[in-house]
Scaffold this active site. Structure first.
Site, PDB file in Angstrom:
ATOM      1  N   GLU A  64      50.767  30.687 108.945  1.00  0.00           N
ATOM      2  CA  GLU A  64      51.874  31.644 108.928  1.00  0.00           C
ATOM      3  C   GLU A  64      51.806  32.573 110.128  1.00  0.00           C
ATOM      4  OE1 GLU A  64      52.232  33.671 105.182  1.00  0.00           O
ATOM      5  OE2 GLU A  64      52.513  31.824 104.063  1.00  0.00           O
ATOM      6  N   ARG A 104      51.024  29.837  97.491  1.00  0.00           N
ATOM      7  CA  ARG A 104      50.110  29.886  98.621  1.00  0.00           C
ATOM      8  C   ARG A 104      50.198  28.582  99.402  1.00  0.00           C
ATOM      9  NH1 ARG A 104      50.149  34.529  98.392  1.00  0.00           N
ATOM     10  NH2 ARG A 104      48.432  36.047  98.250  1.00  0.00           N
ATOM     11  N   HIS A 156      57.803  34.155 103.647  1.00  0.00           N
ATOM     12  CA  HIS A 156      56.875  34.788 102.707  1.00  0.00           C
ATOM     13  C   HIS A 156      57.480  36.073 102.124  1.00  0.00           C
ATOM     14  CE1 HIS A 156      52.310  34.865 101.719  1.00  0.00           C
ATOM     15  NE2 HIS A 156      52.989  35.450 100.753  1.00  0.00           N
TER      16      HIS A 156
END
Length: 350
Positions: free
Chosen positions: A291, A262, A310
């Site tokens: 993000e 994370r 990701h």
């Protein structure tokens, strides 16, 4: 009949949910009692984010409320089950969320409404563990940088000089911060490479760590001893910015930092500065504090950084496994069996 909403997306497809539900329901003898509605959310083409007070969600509240009209149960990966959605869906009694943490659901609101919420722990553990080790290899052996240069017609023979040559995992010390399902698998893979593996996880039993062949360590000791540090902790108030600038400066010169967990675990501004000034040797990142990261972020232009968008959990097996876990939970709910992965408190309503 039981009305079920399948709110899939372009990773865990509605068809994967439907097939998994029918397979488990058939074995339990309840498949004839099911009626489906389907919704396809725009993720991952449209990034997820906060929606109506819940995190990492996709789709609109209005669309979800309309789809839930009269629905008894719902399964999803990312639909925003906020308080307003739950309160607008009085028939709803079960929500299955096919991810390792149900952050896109207001658990307190679900409990207050008598809605059971289940999730899918470990659904992407193997995919994420393999990917984390891939990031380590890419960062330590110039894999992506060498590819990029060669694709541009530049032969980087200087990567074979002693000064620029990478390190081997065999004989290296790798520190894992977090030792849940993913961290444990990463540890096993690294041990097979011949690494010494240190673990910092205040919730892991010391005897279990030694039994796995890894060594418990305080955060300070891990940072001081590790050639490579890989993050695998959950993001909580306790772990937010766990690797801040002070922690990153405790790493030995030339150390490699890997984050596929994370973005909030790591101070990205400090990381950028320490990569640019040479204190850190490299970083490999799959998650970010924002993000997607800003196109003008200095991090994107550093030569000693491996970046991906990701993707650590993105395997077809993860999608199928996530759908299957919540489908099995749904069938437990339908047959009155105890849920294996309940996420919220049981609160009965009259």
């Amino acid at each position: 009949m039981v009305d079920i909403l399948i709110a899939g997306d372009n990773f865990i497809l509605p068809s994967l949910f439907r097939d998994a539900i029918l397979a488990h329901a058939t074995r339990a003898g309840v498949s004839d009692d099911l009626r489906f509605r389907e919704l396809t959310l725009p993720w991952p083409q449209v990034p997820f984010g906060p929606v109506d007070g819940v995190d990492e969600a996709s789709g609109s509240v209005e669309e979800l409320i309309d789809a839930l009209d009269g629905v008894d149960a719902a399964v999803t990966q990312l639909a925003p089950f906020s308080r307003s959605v739950i309160e607008a869906s009085p028939a709803l009694r079960f929500i299955g969320i096919s991810r390792g943490g149900p952050v896109n659901c207001d658990l307190d609101a679900a409990s207050a409404a008598g809605v059971a919420v289940s999730f899918a722990p470990g659904r992407n553990a193997r995919a994420a563990a393999e990917y984390a080790v891939g990031l380590i290899l890419a960062a330590t052996r110039h894999l992506t940088a060498a590819h990029t240069e060669l694709a541009r017609g530049v032969w980087r023979g200087d990567y074979y000089t002693y000064e620029n040559a990478g390190i081997e995992l065999s004989g290296s010390t790798v520190g894992l911060i977090g030792y849940g399902a993913i961290g444990r698998l990463v540890g096993r893979i690294l041990l097979a490479f011949g690494s010494r593996v240190l673990v910092h996880d205040p919730y892991a039993a010391v005897d279990d760590l030694y039994a796995d062949g890894v060594e418990p360590a305080s955060l300070d000791d891990l940072l001081a001893a590790s050639d490579i540090v890989s993050l695998h902790a959950r993001l909580t108030p306790e772990t937010t910015l766990l690797l801040d600038e002070a922690a990153l400066r405790r790493l030995r010169p030339g150390a490699v930092v890997v984050n596929s967990a994370r973005g909030g675990l790591l101070d990205y501004g400090a990381l950028t500065r320490l990569l640019a000034d040479g204190h850190l040797g490299a970083a490999a990142l799959d998650v970010y504090d924002v993000e997607p990261p800003s196109p003008d972020s200095e991090l994107l232009s550093l030569p000693n950084v491996v970046l991906s968008p990701h993707l650590a959990g993105a395997s077809r097996s993860t999608a199928r496994r996530g759908a299957s876990i919540v489908a099995e939970e749904l069938v437990r709910h339908l047959t009155g069996a105890p849920l294996a992965h309940r996420a919220n408190a049981e609160v009965s309503v009259s």
